[in-house]
Every structure is written in C-alpha cells, then in structure tokens.
Design a protein around this motif. Structure first.
Motif, PDB file in Angstrom:
ATOM      1  N   ASN A  12      53.198  86.910 126.765  1.00 39.58           N
ATOM      2  CA  ASN A  12      52.543  88.058 126.141  1.00 39.58           C
ATOM      3  C   ASN A  12      51.039  87.847 126.003  1.00 39.58           C
ATOM      4  N   GLU A  31      45.283  77.949 123.356  1.00 36.31           N
ATOM      5  CA  GLU A  31      46.701  77.552 123.380  1.00 36.31           C
ATOM      6  C   GLU A  31      46.876  76.212 122.666  1.00 36.31           C
ATOM      7  N   PHE A  58      65.452  83.098 133.815  1.00 36.91           N
ATOM      8  CA  PHE A  58      65.752  84.269 134.666  1.00 36.91           C
ATOM      9  C   PHE A  58      64.927  85.461 134.177  1.00 36.91           C
ATOM     10  N   ASP A 282      49.334  86.042 119.858  1.00 37.54           N
ATOM     11  CA  ASP A 282      50.661  85.861 120.453  1.00 37.54           C
ATOM     12  C   ASP A 282      51.387  84.796 119.626  1.00 37.54           C
ATOM     13  N   ASP A 451      57.043  74.646 121.591  1.00 41.14           N
ATOM     14  CA  ASP A 451      56.361  75.950 121.498  1.00 41.14           C
ATOM     15  C   ASP A 451      56.439  76.384 120.034  1.00 41.14           C
ATOM     16  N   ASN A 453      55.990  78.949 118.557  1.00 41.67           N
ATOM     17  CA  ASN A 453      56.578  80.264 118.245  1.00 41.67           C
ATOM     18  C   ASN A 453      58.092  80.200 118.059  1.00 41.67           C
ATOM     19  N   GLY A 500      62.070  88.344 125.184  1.00 42.99           N
ATOM     20  CA  GLY A 500      62.221  88.469 126.633  1.00 42.99           C
ATOM     21  C   GLY A 500      60.855  88.423 127.300  1.00 42.99           C
ATOM     22  N   VAL A 501      60.901  88.053 128.568  1.00 40.62           N
ATOM     23  CA  VAL A 501      59.640  87.909 129.312  1.00 40.62           C
ATOM     24  C   VAL A 501      59.364  89.210 130.053  1.00 40.62           C
TER      25      VAL A 501
HETATM   26  C1  LIG Z   1      65.708  78.456 125.514  1.00 33.19           C
HETATM   27  C2  LIG Z   1      65.145  79.820 125.822  1.00 33.19           C
HETATM   28  C3  LIG Z   1      65.697  80.556 126.863  1.00 33.19           C
HETATM   29  C4  LIG Z   1      65.197  81.829 127.158  1.00 33.19           C
HETATM   30  N1  LIG Z   1      65.683  82.492 128.256  1.00 33.19           N
HETATM   31  C5  LIG Z   1      65.062  83.631 128.650  1.00 33.19           C
HETATM   32  C6  LIG Z   1      65.330  84.167 129.936  1.00 33.19           C
HETATM   33  O1  LIG Z   1      66.060  83.574 130.746  1.00 33.19           O
HETATM   34  N2  LIG Z   1      64.716  85.327 130.266  1.00 33.19           N
HETATM   35  C7  LIG Z   1      63.830  85.968 129.421  1.00 33.19           C
HETATM   36  O2  LIG Z   1      63.303  87.046 129.763  1.00 33.19           O
HETATM   37  N3  LIG Z   1      63.532  85.439 128.205  1.00 33.19           N
HETATM   38  C8  LIG Z   1      64.096  84.285 127.823  1.00 33.19           C
HETATM   39  N4  LIG Z   1      63.720  83.692 126.646  1.00 33.19           N
HETATM   40  C9  LIG Z   1      62.797  84.397 125.730  1.00 33.19           C
HETATM   41  C10 LIG Z   1      61.366  84.382 126.210  1.00 33.19           C
HETATM   42  O3  LIG Z   1      61.021  83.133 126.732  1.00 33.19           O
HETATM   43  C11 LIG Z   1      60.434  84.751 125.048  1.00 33.19           C
HETATM   44  O4  LIG Z   1      60.854  85.968 124.480  1.00 33.19           O
HETATM   45  C12 LIG Z   1      58.998  84.900 125.542  1.00 33.19           C
HETATM   46  O5  LIG Z   1      58.515  83.699 126.097  1.00 33.19           O
HETATM   47  C13 LIG Z   1      58.098  85.354 124.401  1.00 33.19           C
HETATM   48  O6  LIG Z   1      56.781  85.367 124.859  1.00 33.19           O
HETATM   49  P1  LIG Z   1      55.549  85.220 123.845  1.00 33.19           P
HETATM   50  O7  LIG Z   1      54.335  85.245 124.689  1.00 33.19           O
HETATM   51  O8  LIG Z   1      55.703  86.242 122.779  1.00 33.19           O
HETATM   52  O9  LIG Z   1      55.723  83.811 123.133  1.00 33.19           O
HETATM   53  P2  LIG Z   1      55.880  82.341 123.673  1.00 33.19           P
HETATM   54  O10 LIG Z   1      56.386  82.306 125.069  1.00 33.19           O
HETATM   55  O11 LIG Z   1      56.685  81.643 122.661  1.00 33.19           O
HETATM   56  O12 LIG Z   1      54.395  81.774 123.689  1.00 33.19           O
HETATM   57  C14 LIG Z   1      53.639  81.645 122.518  1.00 33.19           C
HETATM   58  C15 LIG Z   1      52.518  80.652 122.760  1.00 33.19           C
HETATM   59  O13 LIG Z   1      51.653  80.650 121.626  1.00 33.19           O
HETATM   60  C16 LIG Z   1      51.284  79.299 121.351  1.00 33.19           C
HETATM   61  N5  LIG Z   1      50.883  79.223 119.942  1.00 33.19           N
HETATM   62  C17 LIG Z   1      51.650  79.403 118.847  1.00 33.19           C
HETATM   63  N6  LIG Z   1      50.915  79.253 117.725  1.00 33.19           N
HETATM   64  C18 LIG Z   1      49.652  78.981 118.120  1.00 33.19           C
HETATM   65  C19 LIG Z   1      48.439  78.737 117.428  1.00 33.19           C
HETATM   66  N7  LIG Z   1      48.381  78.731 116.108  1.00 33.19           N
HETATM   67  N8  LIG Z   1      47.327  78.490 118.160  1.00 33.19           N
HETATM   68  C20 LIG Z   1      47.355  78.488 119.511  1.00 33.19           C
HETATM   69  N9  LIG Z   1      48.486  78.708 120.218  1.00 33.19           N
HETATM   70  C21 LIG Z   1      49.619  78.962 119.526  1.00 33.19           C
HETATM   71  C22 LIG Z   1      52.542  78.516 121.665  1.00 33.19           C
HETATM   72  O14 LIG Z   1      52.256  77.152 121.875  1.00 33.19           O
HETATM   73  C23 LIG Z   1      53.023  79.236 122.930  1.00 33.19           C
HETATM   74  O15 LIG Z   1      52.436  78.673 124.084  1.00 33.19           O
HETATM   75  C24 LIG Z   1      64.162  82.392 126.357  1.00 33.19           C
HETATM   76  C25 LIG Z   1      63.593  81.640 125.331  1.00 33.19           C
HETATM   77  C26 LIG Z   1      64.058  80.353 125.082  1.00 33.19           C
HETATM   78  C27 LIG Z   1      63.405  79.537 124.003  1.00 33.19           C
END
Ligand SMILES: Cc1cc2nc3c(=O)[nH]c(=O)nc-3n(C[C@H](O)[C@H](O)[C@H](O)COP(=O)(O)OP(=O)(O)OC[C@H]3O[C@@H](n4cnc5c(N)ncnc54)[C@H](O)[C@@H]3O)c2cc1C
Length: 539
Positions: A12, A31, A58, A282, A451, A453, A500-501
């Motif tokens: 995101n 990050e 996936f 994020d 991570d 989050n 989800g991604v």
């Molecule tokens: C085990 C597992 C399996 C999954 N399987 C799937 C799948 O197969 N398909 C799918 O679509 N989704 C899947 N998901 C869900 C999907 O990965 C997440 O919904 C998605 O990555 C969320 O994206 P995001 O950008 O919101 O957060 P995240 O991907 O969690 O990224 C957040 C980032 O913010 C950083 N961060 C946090 N706090 C701070 C801070 N204070 N300062 C700086 N950086 C910070 C973290 O280090 C991280 O890099 C899975 C998740 C997990 C854990």
C-alpha cells in the motif's frame, strides 16, 4: 523537505508513493525494516536455491486491482506465473474439488460430486460476469462508491439489486446449502472465504468466497517469478524511475502535527523530515492513532473508537523445502498452486469456533501453496517449496488439541504446532514428512518481528467482519483515508477495503492527498469530506 512522506514500504505504501510520484510530487518512503515490501517479500531461509515467500504468496487481488495492474510493473521486471490449476481442496475420501482458470472445466469437475453442481457453478460465474467491473470498482475505490454503486444499480434493476444485496450478506455455509447438492462447490467457496477471518456462518463470508473463486477464473492466483519479493522490487524500481526514494531501516516514531495539520515525521534515530503536502501512513490504525500521533493531537472520542478496533486472527506459518513434490492421495491436487485442507465445512466451523473460544484449533484449516508448481524458479528441478499457514487465537486460553499448546510460542509450542500442521498434510499426502529437507516456522511474534504491521500475527490489518468494513473501517465514520488531522492519510490495510495485496488503500490515500491539493479539491471536495466526516463521527 519533500512533498510527501510515506511511512512504510508495504504494497500500500509503495502503490501510494508511485501514484504521488506520477503526479509530480517529491516523495520519500521511510521503511522500518531492512528491506522494502512489508508482507510481500521473499527469503532464502530454506537454503541456497530455495526461495520462500515470507508472508503473502498468491496475488489474485493484485492482478485484478487497477491500483497495481495499471502501474505496468511488467515494464519494471515483474513476470506473473500460474500453476496449471488455481486451487484444490482434497477430501478425506481421496477425491478433490478443483478450481481451474477455465470455468467449464471447473463445472465439469464439480458435476462429478453431484449432477447439477456444475450448472450451479456456471450460474455463480454468470452473476460474476454481470457485475464484476462495477463490483471491483466499488470495492477498490474510496467509500462511498457512488459512481460504481449507481452503475451496479442501473445494471441490475431494483429487484435484482435487492437479491444481490441478500447474496452479498450471506454466510458461505448458507450459499453452499442453497446452490449445491455435493461437497465440492461448498468446499471451494468456504475455503476461499477462510482467507479472511470470517467463519462459514459469518455474514458476508459467501461474498468473500465467491469473489476469490471468481477472481480465480478471471485472473488466476498468479505468483511473481522468482518470489513475492519481486513484486515489491518492481514497485520500488518504478518509484525510483519516477524520482521517488525508499529509505530502509528508518522507523518513524512520530508524526509531527502543528495547528491540526501533519507537517512531517521524526524517526527513531531522531531524524526529522518535513512534508510540504502530506504524511501518508502505511501502518495499522492502532499505531497511527495514539502512538505516532499523540492523543493530544486527536479528537477525544477517536480514542474510544480506536480502543474498540478489532484485530483479525493470529497466524502460524511454515515453509518447507521438499526433495520431491507433495505425494497427494488425490493426484489432481499436484497441479494446483493453492491447496485448502479441511475435511468439511463443519470442520471449518469447528476451527473458527476453537479460535473464537481462544483455543488453539485441534484440526486447523491449512492454507497451503505449492510454490515450485506455480513457479519452477523457486527450487531445483524435481523439488518443491511448500508454503502454508493456519490461524490461532490472538490470546490463547487453552489447546483444543492434546498437546497443551500454551500460546507462549516457546520451543514446546513450536514443536507441537509444527507437528499438528504436518499431521494434517500427512493425512492427505501420506509420506509428505519423509520428503522434508528443511523447514522454517514463524509464530505470531516472528511475523510481527518481520513486519511491524502484523501486530500479534494478524495478517489482514483488522477483522474483515461486517462491523469493521466500509464506513466502519477502521472506526465508524472514517471509511476513507482522510483522518481527523489535516494532511494525514491512512494508507494501510486497516483502511477500506482492508487486507490483501491490491494496493487500493494506498491508491485511495494518494488520490485523496492529490485531490486535497487541487484547486477543485481545496475549494469543494476537501471541505465536503471533512464536514461529512465530522457529521458521521460526531467529532
Ligand atoms: C502470512 C501471510 C500470508 C498472506 N497471504 C496473502 C496472499 O497470499 N495474498 C494476498 O493478497 N495477501 C496475503 N496476505 C495479506 C497481505 O500481505 C497484506 O494485507 C498486505 O501486505 C498489506 O499491505 P500494507 O502495505 O497495508 O502493509 P504491510 O505489507 O504489512 O507493510 C507495512 C510496512 O510498513 C512498515 N512499517 C510499519 N511501521 C512502521 C514505522 N513506524 N515506520 C516505518 N515503517 C513502518 C513495515 O515494516 C512494513 O514494511 C498475507 C499476509 C501474511 C502475513
């Protein structure tokens, strides 16, 4: 000083930064971890030559979501690959329900469970074809989805719209009962619904199961060649090509607020970075509100709303290196990228009931991925990388099984939960254990260490239950990326439309920030959104 600081380089955050850079903004992503990607990353912890996806694996949502699809990541090195079959759900009697990209092939397969079930599947697919574009637009755009909602209403007409609304709120167990005579269709739908934290009896679980299986036909469940990390790497490369920057090992500890406006951030090591236009987070709602932004800078009643924020289930994940493919009893499972393991919908209900009672499930639903089957580059020829996770309670009061798993996730718990997951696979694939050459386990705390989050091992940025979706996400009256602090936006999966991604949370935040700085936005849109937010929230 930059135009925008994005906190967190998850999908995101990276989508958001890309869209801001496209709009000509100077953007920096900070990050916390050593590398970008968040829950979209790969590692070599299974040994040389074996690529493991640390979290997600996936990507049907990424393939279907314009927020990611429109970035043209193929021009930045991304290549999607597909397993021969999308999804398999083996049954204890040796049969298996299969979801193929081809809907006719899937229907023919389901007819072998009960004549007529294939026709029932084709009906579900026709319904998808009719609404999918407007539905996906409604899902991936900010709440309320006015234009997509109107188009959907016009396409269906009042009576069909009402029937569709009923369908969209059904529990997946009920959908299975209404439409199918045999177990195949209900298992494909219910297993897919369990990609969320909804039980088969929960309202809207049918819609999730239907969405995911129909996306399986539309776009498949693709994987990035070379590992999940390649998706993040392509987003970073694209951002950098547009002049954006990602700085790793920069944990943000504070969002600086002056006169009700976010003006920058401070990192853990004390660096201050000012933002001319926006700070975009994020991070989970519970991290942003009350932690990065202190309560003194937030309206009082938000504190109580945030205290009611509900996390989704905790997670235990295992990767295995195998010297040969998994020896499934049902041979057709061999070609599937994703595999669901549960004996029946009843067993899935019991699994969710165990978690609801804060018991480690006796017979967990296993969501597995045959990664080398989907992408031969993941391990040496003839071997397999298997990825799997199960859910466990966030707080463990007991073990529904016989091993006394305590939830401390100490050595004893880790050994017992690994054995429990492997036992499940062994039931459907006798001899599986003998093929293991390496394994890697992540308990809830390990996921959070990877991570920040994934608080307590939650993977969805908060529950997918109806009471925390759309206008209720992350708290009643938000439903959008705008926050009560001017210039501060929530871009993580804690925001609508959730886990989800798909990058939609990030895209929505980017568009909200860009709109707020356009002439029209400054004059009309932002004041209107701020006023409606205040009206809905009461603050
Ligand atoms: C085990 C597992 C399996 C999954 N399987 C799937 C799948 O197969 N398909 C799918 O679509 N989704 C899947 N998901 C869900 C999907 O990965 C997440 O919904 C998605 O990555 C969320 O994206 P995001 O950008 O919101 O957060 P995240 O991907 O969690 O990224 C957040 C980032 O913010 C950083 N961060 C946090 N706090 C701070 C801070 N204070 N300062 C700086 N950086 C910070 C973290 O280090 C991280 O890099 C899975 C998740 C997990 C854990």
């Amino acid at each position: 000083m930059v135009d925008a600081v994005v906190i967190g380089a998850g999908p995101n955050g990276l989508v958001c930064a890309n869209l801001l850079a496209d709009a000509g903004w100077e953007v920096v992503v900070l990050e916390a971890a050593a590398s970008a990607g968040g829950a979209v990353s790969s590692a070599d912890y299974l040994g040389p030559g074996y690529v493991a996806d640390v979290c997600s694996a996936f990507y049907p949502l990424a393939a279907a979501s314009p927020a990611i699809a429109d970035l043209g990541l193929e021009d930045h090195g991304l290549r999607w690959l597909h397993a021969p079959a999308v999804l398999a759900h083996p049954l204890p009697d040796g049969r298996a329900a299969l979801l193929y990209r081809d809907v006719e092939q899937t229907a023919a397969d389901l007819d072998s469970f009960a004549p007529g079930d294939g026709r029932a599947w084709l009906r579900l697919h026709r319904q998808w074809d009719r609404v999918r574009d407007d539905l996906l637009a409604a899902l991936f755009n900010p709440f309320p989805p006015v234009r997509a909602g109107l188009r959907l209403g016009a396409a269906l007409g009042p009576s069909e719209l009402l029937r569709f609304a009923r369908f969209a709120t059904l529990p997946v167990r009920r959908l299975g009962e209404e439409r199918f005579a045999g177990p195949g269709g209900p298992l494909l739908l219910a297993g897919s619904a369990l990609h969320t934290d909804l039980s088969p009896e929960a309202a809207t679980s049918a819609a999730y199961g239907w969405l995911l299986t129909m996306l399986g036909h539309q776009v498949g469940f693709p994987v990035p060649e070379g590992g999940a990390g390649q998706l993040s790497a392509a987003m970073v490369r694209r951002l950098e090509s547009k002049g954006g920057t990602v700085l790793c090992r920069r944990r943000v500890s504070e969002v600086v607020v002056r006169k009700g406006r976010a003006v920058g951030v401070v990192t853990e090591s004390g660096d201050a970075i000012s933002a001319r236009r926006a700070v975009i987070a994020d991070v989970p709602a519970t991290t942003l509100f009350g932690d990065l932004v202190t309560w003194e800078n937030l309206p009082g009643p938000l504190r109580q709303d945030v205290s009611r924020f509900q996390w989704d289930y905790a997670t235990v994940k295992v990767d295995w290196a195998l010297r040969a493919p998994v020896p499934w009893r049902a041979e057709s499972v061999a070609g599937a990228g994703t595999v669901h393991l549960a004996d029946s919908v009843d067993e899935m209900t019991q699994y969710c009931a165990d978690i609801a009672k804060q018991q480690v499930p006796r017979r967990p639903f296993v969501l597995a991925g045959q990664m080398t089957t989907a992408d031969p580059s993941r391990s040496p020829t003839g071997t397999e990388v298997l990825w799997a996770y199960i859910h466990v309670p966030r707080t463990v009061r007991g073990d529904a099984g016989d091993d006394g798993i305590s939830g401390a996730w100490n050595e004893a718990d880790r050994t017992a939960i690994t054995a429990r997951i492997e036992d499940r696979i062994e039931e459907y694939a006798p001899g599986f254990r003998s093929l293991i050459t390496a394994r890697h386990l992540m308990c809830p705390g390990d996921l959070e260490d990877h991570d920040a989050n994934l608080i307590g091992g939650a993977i969805g940025g908060g529950t997918s239950a109806l009471h925390q979706q759309s206008v209720f996400r992350p708290v009643p009256g938000l439903g959008r990326s705008e926050t009560p602090v001017r210039g501060l936006y929530l871009a993580s999966s804690s925001a609508h439309p959730g886990g989800g991604v798909h990058g939609a949370c990030g895209a929505n935040a980017a568009r909200a920030a860009i709109t707020a700085h356009s002439a029209l936005g400054r004059m009309f849109v932002s004041p209107l959104i701020a006023a409606s937010g205040r009206l809905l929230r009461g603050y």
